[in-house]
Design a protein around this motif. Structure first.
Motif, mmCIF file in Angstrom:
data_model
loop_
_atom_site.group_PDB
_atom_site.id
_atom_site.type_symbol
_atom_site.label_atom_id
_atom_site.label_comp_id
_atom_site.label_asym_id
_atom_site.label_seq_id
_atom_site.Cartn_x
_atom_site.Cartn_y
_atom_site.Cartn_z
ATOM 1 N N ALA A 80 0.821 -1.210 0.000
ATOM 2 C CA ALA A 80 0.000 0.000 0.000
ATOM 3 C C ALA A 80 0.856 1.261 0.000
ATOM 4 O O ALA A 80 0.511 2.263 -0.633
ATOM 5 N N PHE A 81 1.982 1.244 0.732
ATOM 6 C CA PHE A 81 2.819 2.432 0.869
ATOM 7 C C PHE A 81 4.218 2.219 0.285
ATOM 8 O O PHE A 81 4.732 3.070 -0.433
ATOM 9 N N LEU A 82 4.827 1.096 0.618
ATOM 10 C CA LEU A 82 6.205 0.870 0.169
ATOM 11 C C LEU A 82 6.291 0.700 -1.342
ATOM 12 O O LEU A 82 7.361 0.885 -1.913
ATOM 13 N N GLY A 83 5.181 0.355 -1.982
ATOM 14 C CA GLY A 83 5.202 0.245 -3.434
ATOM 15 C C GLY A 83 5.531 1.573 -4.087
ATOM 16 O O GLY A 83 6.372 1.654 -4.982
ATOM 17 N N GLY A 84 4.851 2.643 -3.638
ATOM 18 C CA GLY A 84 5.125 3.961 -4.199
ATOM 19 C C GLY A 84 6.360 4.608 -3.623
ATOM 20 O O GLY A 84 7.074 5.329 -4.314
ATOM 21 N N LEU A 85 6.650 4.328 -2.339
ATOM 22 C CA LEU A 85 7.770 4.972 -1.671
ATOM 23 C C LEU A 85 9.108 4.357 -2.040
ATOM 24 O O LEU A 85 10.092 5.063 -2.261
ATOM 25 N N MET A 86 9.140 3.024 -2.132
ATOM 26 C CA MET A 86 10.396 2.315 -2.385
ATOM 27 C C MET A 86 10.395 1.541 -3.692
ATOM 28 O O MET A 86 11.395 0.930 -4.051
ATOM 29 N N GLY A 87 9.268 1.545 -4.405
ATOM 30 C CA GLY A 87 9.203 0.840 -5.673
ATOM 31 C C GLY A 87 9.045 -0.662 -5.538
ATOM 32 O O GLY A 87 9.329 -1.406 -6.480
ATOM 33 N N PHE A 88 8.555 -1.153 -4.388
ATOM 34 C CA PHE A 88 8.382 -2.584 -4.205
ATOM 35 C C PHE A 88 7.206 -3.069 -5.053
ATOM 36 O O PHE A 88 6.136 -2.472 -5.064
ATOM 37 N N GLY A 89 7.411 -4.179 -5.755
ATOM 38 C CA GLY A 89 6.357 -4.748 -6.579
ATOM 39 C C GLY A 89 5.484 -5.715 -5.797
ATOM 40 O O GLY A 89 5.731 -5.992 -4.622
ATOM 41 N N PRO A 90 4.439 -6.242 -6.424
ATOM 42 C CA PRO A 90 3.540 -7.188 -5.746
ATOM 43 C C PRO A 90 4.303 -8.426 -5.279
ATOM 44 O O PRO A 90 5.255 -8.874 -5.919
ATOM 45 N N VAL A 91 3.856 -8.984 -4.162
ATOM 46 C CA VAL A 91 4.448 -10.190 -3.606
ATOM 47 C C VAL A 91 3.430 -11.320 -3.708
ATOM 48 O O VAL A 91 2.271 -11.158 -3.325
ATOM 49 N N THR A 92 3.856 -12.459 -4.255
ATOM 50 C CA THR A 92 2.966 -13.607 -4.350
ATOM 51 C C THR A 92 2.899 -14.318 -3.008
ATOM 52 O O THR A 92 3.920 -14.677 -2.425
ATOM 53 N N MET A 93 1.677 -14.499 -2.508
ATOM 54 C CA MET A 93 1.509 -15.227 -1.251
ATOM 55 C C MET A 93 1.851 -16.701 -1.461
ATOM 56 O O MET A 93 1.469 -17.284 -2.483
ATOM 57 N N PRO A 94 2.566 -17.312 -0.536
ATOM 58 C CA PRO A 94 2.831 -18.747 -0.650
ATOM 59 C C PRO A 94 1.519 -19.519 -0.663
ATOM 60 O O PRO A 94 0.554 -19.123 -0.009
ATOM 61 N N PRO A 95 1.452 -20.618 -1.412
ATOM 62 C CA PRO A 95 0.231 -21.432 -1.386
ATOM 63 C C PRO A 95 -0.081 -21.889 0.031
ATOM 64 O O PRO A 95 0.814 -22.177 0.818
ATOM 65 N N MET A 96 -1.341 -21.939 0.370
ATOM 66 C CA MET A 96 -1.774 -22.430 1.674
ATOM 67 C C MET A 96 -2.896 -23.425 1.468
ATOM 68 O O MET A 96 -3.670 -23.326 0.517
ATOM 69 N N ARG A 97 -2.963 -24.416 2.338
ATOM 70 C CA ARG A 97 -3.959 -25.476 2.176
ATOM 71 C C ARG A 97 -4.463 -25.956 3.524
ATOM 72 O O ARG A 97 -3.802 -25.768 4.545
ATOM 73 N N ILE A 98 -5.623 -26.571 3.518
ATOM 74 C CA ILE A 98 -6.219 -27.139 4.727
ATOM 75 C C ILE A 98 -6.988 -28.387 4.321
ATOM 76 O O ILE A 98 -7.517 -28.470 3.211
#
Length: 219
Positions: free
Chosen positions: A189-207
């Motif tokens: 939300a913030f570091l993307g514009g401030l530091m140029g961080f791109g989207p992070v893929t969430m690790p797969p999760m299962r139950i």
């Protein structure tokens, strides 16, 4: 060579401390802003992770008492290959993927059954709950769509050939059901514009849970 007057001007300039406080404040404020933004982004990311985990719990519970996404499990008796009633249920595994709208191992992909698990019974959008008050996965975490869901039905020794099924069905397999979330990303939300961080893929999760009636009429 510089003249004496020129040397004096340079020396005075180098010794001039006016504005130093502003420079120091700017440096400290920048790092403080990065720290605060990182805390906020981490908190939002953790909240989304927890929401996705809760959505998995709702999804696997709904999958246990809803029509199977692999359509052949609705009529599977275990006697198709010659087993007698009461014999151990023959081993089977069905992996149904929402991103390819297909099931491996046999059986056709039932899109309506997948939608029931993702959106809730009788629903086709997020944020709406049917008369039975059973939420779908995306009612808990709105970014979940069928293409993010993989459901595996696996025989683990429960049930028997010819077991009576729900709603008068000829057979009633009792699979172990694993619901997996994949392909979800988190946008800073913030570091993307401030530091140029791109989207992070969430690790797969299962139950995983044990199947019950595998029928939408069940509660």
């Amino acid at each position: 060579m510089f003249s004496r007057a020129r040397k004096t001007q340079i020396l005075r300039f180098l010794q001039d401390a006016s504005g130093a406080s502003m420079v120091e404040f700017s440096i400290v404020a920048f790092f403080f802003l990065v720290l605060v933004s990182g805390v906020i982004d981490f908190s939002v990311g953790w909240f989304q992770w927890n929401s996705a985990s809760k959505a998995l719990q709702a999804g696997v519970r709904l999958a246990a008492v809803s029509d199977p996404v692999s359509s052949d499990l609705e009529t599977l008796t275990g006697m198709e290959s010659g087993a007698n009633p009461g014999d151990p249920m023959p081993a089977f595994e069905r992996v149904c993927r929402g991103d390819t709208a297909s099931c491996s191992g046999g059986g056709a992909y039932n899109a309506a059954a997948m939608n029931t698990i993702v959106f809730g019974r009788g629903q086709s959008t997020c944020g709406t709950i049917g008369a039975d008050l059973t939420p779908g996965m995306c009612d808990v975490f709105r970014r979940i769509r069928p293409e993010n869901v993989i459901i595996t039905y696996r025989h683990t020794g429960l049930g028997f050939a010819g077991r009576p099924g729900a709603a008068g069905r000829a057979g009633g397999p009792v699979p172990t059901i694993t619901v997996e979330l994949t392909g979800l990303t988190y946008d800073y939300a913030f570091l993307g514009g401030l530091m140029g961080f791109g989207p992070v893929t969430m690790p797969p999760m299962r139950i995983t849970a044990t199947g019950e009636d595998l029928a939408t009429i069940a509660n």
